[in-house]
Structure formats: structure tokens, C-alpha cells
Design a protein around this motif. Structure first.
Motif, PDB file in Angstrom:
ATOM      1  N   VAL A  30       1.976   9.961   5.082  1.00 43.68           N
ATOM      2  CA  VAL A  30       1.265   8.832   5.705  1.00 43.68           C
ATOM      3  C   VAL A  30      -0.190   9.200   5.972  1.00 43.68           C
ATOM      4  CG1 VAL A  30       1.081   7.483   7.829  1.00 43.68           C
ATOM      5  CG2 VAL A  30       3.289   7.690   6.663  1.00 43.68           C
ATOM      6  N   LEU A  31      -0.437  10.391   6.530  1.00 39.04           N
ATOM      7  CA  LEU A  31      -1.808  10.802   6.826  1.00 39.04           C
ATOM      8  C   LEU A  31      -2.635  10.942   5.546  1.00 39.04           C
ATOM      9  CD1 LEU A  31      -1.211  13.450   9.647  1.00 39.04           C
ATOM     10  CD2 LEU A  31      -2.051  11.110   9.896  1.00 39.04           C
ATOM     11  N   SER A  32      -2.020  11.419   4.474  1.00 36.27           N
ATOM     12  CA  SER A  32      -2.747  11.616   3.221  1.00 36.27           C
ATOM     13  C   SER A  32      -3.021  10.307   2.490  1.00 36.27           C
ATOM     14  CB  SER A  32      -1.961  12.548   2.290  1.00 36.27           C
ATOM     15  OG  SER A  32      -1.741  13.794   2.900  1.00 36.27           O
ATOM     16  N   ALA A  33      -2.164   9.297   2.700  1.00 39.28           N
ATOM     17  CA  ALA A  33      -2.263   8.060   1.938  1.00 39.28           C
ATOM     18  C   ALA A  33      -2.964   6.936   2.697  1.00 39.28           C
ATOM     19  CB  ALA A  33      -0.855   7.592   1.518  1.00 39.28           C
ATOM     20  N   ARG A  34      -3.497   7.231   3.881  1.00 41.23           N
ATOM     21  CA  ARG A  34      -4.053   6.170   4.721  1.00 41.23           C
ATOM     22  C   ARG A  34      -5.131   5.351   4.025  1.00 41.23           C
ATOM     23  NH1 ARG A  34      -6.071   9.273   9.873  1.00 41.23           N
ATOM     24  NH2 ARG A  34      -6.561  10.747   8.202  1.00 41.23           N
ATOM     25  N   ARG A  48       0.832  -1.187   0.000  1.00 42.39           N
ATOM     26  CA  ARG A  48       0.000   0.000   0.000  1.00 42.39           C
ATOM     27  C   ARG A  48       0.877   1.251   0.000  1.00 42.39           C
ATOM     28  NH1 ARG A  48      -4.086   0.004   4.785  1.00 42.39           N
ATOM     29  NH2 ARG A  48      -4.656   1.943   3.717  1.00 42.39           N
ATOM     30  N   PRO A  49       0.418   2.331  -0.646  1.00 42.46           N
ATOM     31  CA  PRO A  49       1.212   3.560  -0.680  1.00 42.46           C
ATOM     32  C   PRO A  49       1.610   4.073   0.695  1.00 42.46           C
ATOM     33  CG  PRO A  49      -0.554   3.689  -2.276  1.00 42.46           C
ATOM     34  CD  PRO A  49      -0.783   2.421  -1.499  1.00 42.46           C
ATOM     35  N   VAL A  50       0.735   3.916   1.697  1.00 45.42           N
ATOM     36  CA  VAL A  50       1.060   4.420   3.026  1.00 45.42           C
ATOM     37  C   VAL A  50       2.296   3.719   3.587  1.00 45.42           C
ATOM     38  CG1 VAL A  50      -0.467   2.793   4.230  1.00 45.42           C
ATOM     39  CG2 VAL A  50       0.081   5.012   5.271  1.00 45.42           C
ATOM     40  N   VAL A  51       2.448   2.437   3.286  1.00 45.79           N
ATOM     41  CA  VAL A  51       3.625   1.688   3.745  1.00 45.79           C
ATOM     42  C   VAL A  51       4.877   2.185   3.024  1.00 45.79           C
ATOM     43  CG1 VAL A  51       4.690  -0.592   3.908  1.00 45.79           C
ATOM     44  CG2 VAL A  51       2.225  -0.327   4.289  1.00 45.79           C
ATOM     45  N   ILE A  52       4.730   2.441   1.725  1.00 50.26           N
ATOM     46  CA  ILE A  52       5.890   2.896   0.942  1.00 50.26           C
ATOM     47  C   ILE A  52       6.335   4.284   1.399  1.00 50.26           C
ATOM     48  CG2 ILE A  52       6.726   3.419  -1.373  1.00 50.26           C
ATOM     49  CD1 ILE A  52       4.709   1.412  -2.451  1.00 50.26           C
ATOM     50  N   GLY A  68      14.727   9.835  -4.610  1.00 50.71           N
ATOM     51  CA  GLY A  68      14.187   9.445  -5.906  1.00 50.71           C
ATOM     52  C   GLY A  68      12.840   8.769  -5.776  1.00 50.71           C
ATOM     53  N   GLY A  69      12.669   7.978  -4.706  1.00 48.89           N
ATOM     54  CA  GLY A  69      11.396   7.312  -4.479  1.00 48.89           C
ATOM     55  C   GLY A  69      10.337   8.226  -3.915  1.00 48.89           C
ATOM     56  N   GLY A  70      10.747   9.295  -3.228  1.00 49.48           N
ATOM     57  CA  GLY A  70       9.789  10.184  -2.578  1.00 49.48           C
ATOM     58  C   GLY A  70       8.870  10.875  -3.566  1.00 49.48           C
ATOM     59  N   ILE A  71       9.443  11.461  -4.611  1.00 49.73           N
ATOM     60  CA  ILE A  71       8.612  12.162  -5.591  1.00 49.73           C
ATOM     61  C   ILE A  71       7.752  11.169  -6.362  1.00 49.73           C
ATOM     62  CG2 ILE A  71      10.397  12.124  -7.379  1.00 49.73           C
ATOM     63  CD1 ILE A  71       9.392  14.878  -8.255  1.00 49.73           C
ATOM     64  N   THR A  72       8.282   9.959  -6.590  1.00 54.11           N
ATOM     65  CA  THR A  72       7.523   8.947  -7.329  1.00 54.11           C
ATOM     66  C   THR A  72       6.294   8.493  -6.565  1.00 54.11           C
ATOM     67  OG1 THR A  72       9.594   8.179  -8.327  1.00 54.11           O
ATOM     68  CG2 THR A  72       7.697   6.721  -8.502  1.00 54.11           C
ATOM     69  N   ILE A  73       6.435   8.258  -5.261  1.00 52.33           N
ATOM     70  CA  ILE A  73       5.290   7.761  -4.491  1.00 52.33           C
ATOM     71  C   ILE A  73       4.226   8.839  -4.350  1.00 52.33           C
ATOM     72  CG2 ILE A  73       6.281   8.341  -2.239  1.00 52.33           C
ATOM     73  CD1 ILE A  73       3.982   5.377  -3.201  1.00 52.33           C
ATOM     74  N   VAL A  74       4.608  10.112  -4.320  1.00 55.05           N
ATOM     75  CA  VAL A  74       3.603  11.172  -4.273  1.00 55.05           C
ATOM     76  C   VAL A  74       2.743  11.146  -5.536  1.00 55.05           C
ATOM     77  CG1 VAL A  74       3.227  13.666  -4.276  1.00 55.05           C
ATOM     78  CG2 VAL A  74       4.901  12.666  -2.721  1.00 55.05           C
ATOM     79  N   PHE A  75       3.390  10.977  -6.702  1.00 57.71           N
ATOM     80  CA  PHE A  75       2.630  10.901  -7.948  1.00 57.71           C
ATOM     81  C   PHE A  75       1.738   9.660  -7.982  1.00 57.71           C
ATOM     82  CE2 PHE A  75       6.047  13.598 -10.068  1.00 57.71           C
ATOM     83  CZ  PHE A  75       5.253  14.733 -10.046  1.00 57.71           C
ATOM     84  N   ILE A  76       2.233   8.551  -7.455  1.00 56.53           N
ATOM     85  CA  ILE A  76       1.427   7.331  -7.427  1.00 56.53           C
ATOM     86  C   ILE A  76       0.191   7.533  -6.556  1.00 56.53           C
ATOM     87  CG2 ILE A  76       1.382   4.945  -6.583  1.00 56.53           C
ATOM     88  CD1 ILE A  76       4.256   4.663  -7.574  1.00 56.53           C
TER      89      ILE A  76
END
Length: 426
Positions: free
Chosen positions: A419-423, A310-314, A348-356
Motif C-alpha cells: 500500500v505504501l509503495s503503490a500510493r 487503483r493498484p493501492v486499492v487492489i 495468485g493475485g498478490g504476485i500479479t499486482i506487484v508486477f502491475i
């Protein structure tokens, strides 16, 4: 609203030439971050030669990032008026002109050249995803987007590695000018890919303004459109809905925390390692290149993780790895290589997970574009303060403890807000 691709009769992707277009996109991408970070390895020399304070020196990285937020509407208008082919050419010419002006001598030329670079790079930021979305199939667009974003970091790595050695032998002005040759080479290959007439004169065909957006458009190209209503009233209703959501502001803060930390560290890592570890300028520049190239690992690895987690875990994992960087540089700077491996992959992963998260949160292309614009516009505006704040606090405190605490707080903001936004996002 147009929900499909806007493919002109003169579409620039032809089977024999597709590889030329891909090479051109890679070469162009090398110019969209490299010129920004090129000053970092020689920042101490520039400040000494021109008598700059740390606050003004931080502007050299902050100004382009601020342009990402403020000049995107201008870039979108330029693309809509002259077309993507000529917009790419204009952006590359601006990179060359900005590079030359920045090294002309004096604080005024330095700042003016940096502004020109920022606006020109913003045009490239906006137009390349438009080209990818328009001229590649959905199956290929994802791969080309991954290659494109990786090339951004490769460009940063090359300039981080090469600027200090070049400056030692030629001086910093010529060392910065050299990287303008990348834009010239990219322009020549671009002309070969799309044709000289299309790249310089234009085809005279209208551009669908619905596709003139940003990186999120490539990701959302295959998302079905859920149209609620047409007209300005529906648009205003959509805007108000986004502004009222906690997730909108949470993702904006998460993006800002990610980008603030990235640009703050990018601008000052070489100077920090020179001060704290005693590395030469060339060695410090090489060390910062590790931070840049490891972003490729994060940018390509997070999408694979997103297939299973799940995105929140990532977000939590990325933030935990990111935090190693400022804390490691604070307590054990001699282990900079280890911290750069963690922090580089995480940024590098931070900006990617926000877009996901954005992609999985929205229900239409329209919502995706507007949420992306809000998140990136607000995020980059705050992130532009990163180099300034880090430099000013270092100047005021005379050390690197407080600046690293500030970067730590920015990364923590990414983690908590993300984390709060992706819950509730699956």
C-alpha cells in the motif's frame, strides 16, 4: 540498448505450428512449480524414513526458492550462450535428473537432487518469458503469459493431489519420480514445436542478451523506451537511483511477504491439516491443491480489476483476503476449505499486482528490468526462509499457533509495504 524484439530468421512461431508451441509452453510450465510442492503431502513420511528434523525438511521447499534468487544470473548466462531452445531442453533434462536423484535414497541425495531441481527450474523461469516475448505478437503475448502463469499453479495442484495416493501404493520415492514423466512429455512436445535440431543441437545464432531477463519482460514488451544516456556511467546512475527509492524496498518487502507466506504454507499445509483436523495424507494433499488452483482465479482476475481500480486499492483487497488464510487456520482449522479459497485466490493475485505496480511505476524497459530484478531477487531470497522458519518454529513450539502468527506477519508485510509503495501509482 535494444528496445525491440529479437526475432531470429529461424523464429519458431509459424502459423500452422503456433498451437504446438503454446501446448509446449503449458507443459513446460507444469514442471516449474509442481516438483517443488510434490514433497509437501508426504513430508511427514520422508522425515520419518530419513530421520529429518523440521528444519531440514523445510529445506526441500526453501532450496528451490533460494535458487530463484541466486541462480538467475547463471540461468541468464546459459541462455545467452546456448540459446533459448537448448536452454529449455537443458532445464527439462535437469528436472528429470533432479527428480531421480532426489528419490535415490539418503539425505545427501535428497538435498543434492533438490538443488539440481532448483537450478533447472530457474532456467525455465527465465527462458520461457524470453520465448513468449520473442515469438508472439504483443497482443498474443499477454494471453500466453496468463496461460503460462496459470499452468504453474495447475502443476502444483496436480502434484498436491496425486503424490499422497501414489505414495500410499508405491512409496514416496517412486511417487516423486513419477512427476519426472511430465518433463519428458514436455521435452518431446518442445522438440516437435521448435524442431529436434534447434532443441538439441542449436541454431548457432546469437541471442540478444537484452531480452534474457524475466517475467516482467513479457509485460513490458510494449512500453516505450525513454533512454537517458548510454554506457556504464548511466547504468550505475540508474542503479543508484533505484536503490535510493523507498518504493524499491517497499515492493521488495511486499514481494517477500507474499512469497514467504506462499512457500511457508505450501510446505506445511498438509502436515498442519493432518495434525489439527485429522485428515489423511491423501486428504491433506487434496486440501492443499485447492490453495494452489485458486491462484489461477487471482492471477487472471487481478488484471481485470486493475482496469478499473487503483493498484493501492487492489493491494489492500488482496492482502485482506490473504490474511483470512493464516488467521482461519489458527482459529478454525476445520474450515480449511473456506480459508483456502480466500488465501489461494489472494496469493495468485498478490504476485500479479506487484508486477502491475512495477509496470506502471517505471518509465523504460531498462528500469523495468532492473527494478524487477531487485524486487524478485531480494524477495525470493527472503521468501526462501519461509518453509525453514515455519518448520523450525513448529519444531520448537510443538504446535501451529506461532507458525501461523509468522505467516500472518508476512502477509501483513505485503499489505503495508504494498500500500505504501503503490500510493502514487495510477
Amino acid at each position: 540498448m535494444s528496445s525491440g524484439r529479437s526475432v531470429s530468421p529461424s523464429s519458431i512461431v509459424r502459423s500452422p505450428a503456433t498451437w504446438v508451441l503454446t501446448v509446449a509452453i503449458i507443459l513446460i510450465a507444469l514442471n516449474l512449480r509442481g516438483p517443488i510442492v510434490a514433497t509437501a503431502p508426504v513430508l511427514d513420511v520422508i522425515t520419518r524414513d530419513l530421520g529429518l528434523g523440521a528444519l531440514v525438511a523445510g529445506l526441500l521447499t526453501s532450496i528451490p526458492v533460494l535458487c530463484f534468487a541466486l541462480a538467475s544470473p547463471l540461468a541468464s548466462g546459459v541462455i545467452g550462450r546456448i540459446g533459448p531452445e537448448r536452454a529449455v531442453t537443458l532445464g527439462l533434462l535437469g528436472v528429470v535428473a533432479g527428480t531421480l536423484l532426489r528419490s535415490a535414497g539418503g539425505q545427501g541425495a535428497l538435498i543434492a537432487g533438490t538443488i539440481l531441481l532448483g537450478v533447472s527450474i530457474t532456467i525455465g523461469n527465465v527462458v520461457l518469458p524470453v520465448v513468449i516475448r520473442r515469438d508472439y505478437s504483443p497482443e498474443r503475448a499477454g494471453f500466453v503469459t496468463g496461460v503460462y502463469t496459470s499452468a504453474l499453479n495447475v502443476g502444483s495442484m496436480i502434484t498436491s493431489l496425486g503424490t499422497a495416493p501414489l505414495a500410499d501404493s508405491t512409496g514416496w520415492p517412486l511417487a516423486l519420480v513419477v512427476w519426472g514423466s511430465f518433463a519428458i512429455i514436455a521435452g518431446l512436445v518442445w522438440c516437435a514445436a521448435v524442431g529436434f535440431r534447434a532443441a538439441v543441437v542449436g541454431t548457432g545464432e546469437p541471442v540478444d542478451r537484452d531480452v534474457v531477463t524475466g517475467p516482467i519482460e513479457v509485460i513490458t514488451a510494449s512500453i516505450p523506451v525513454v533512454s537517458v544516456a548510454d554506457g556504464d556511467a548511466a547504468d550505475r546512475l540508474e542503479d543508484r537511483s533505484l536503490f535510493r527509492r523507498f518504493s524499491t524496498w517497499g515492493l521488495t518487502l511486499a514481494f517477500a511477504g507474499q512469497a514467504f507466506g506462499y512457500y511457508g504454507l505450501t510446505a506445511w499445509i498438509p502436515t498442519l491439516l493432518h495434525d489439527e483436523v485429522g485428515l489423511t495424507r491423501a486428504g491433506a494433499g487434496a486440501s492443499s491443491s485447492v490453495f494452489q488452483i485458486m491462484a489461477v482465479v487471482g492471477a487472471l482476475g487481478v488484471p481485470f480489476l486493475a482496469l478499473r481500480l487503483r493498484p493501492v486499492v487492489i493491494v489492500a483487497l488482496v492482502s485482506a483476503c490473504w490474511i483470512f488464510m493464516p488467521l482461519g487456520l489458527l482459529f478454525a482449522p476445520h474450515l480449511w476449505l473456506l480459508w483456502s479459497l480466500f488465501g489461494g485466490a489472494a496469493q495468485g493475485g498478490g504476485i500479479t499486482i506487484v508486477f502491475i505496480i512495477i509496470v506502471r511505476m517505471v518509465t523504460s524497459d531498462l528500469e523495468a528490468r532492473r527494478l524487477s530484478a531487485l524486487v524478485q531477487g531480494g524477495g525470493y531470497a527472503l521468501a526462501s526462509l519461509g518453509p525453514l522458519v515455519v518448520g523450525a518454529i513448529h519444531d520448537a513450539s510443538g504446535g501451529w499457533t506461532l507458525p501461523m502468527v509468522v505467516v500472518f506477519v508476512s502477509v501483513l508485510t505485503l499489505g503495508v509495504s504494498g500500500v505504501l509503495s503503490a500510493r502514487r501509482v495510477r
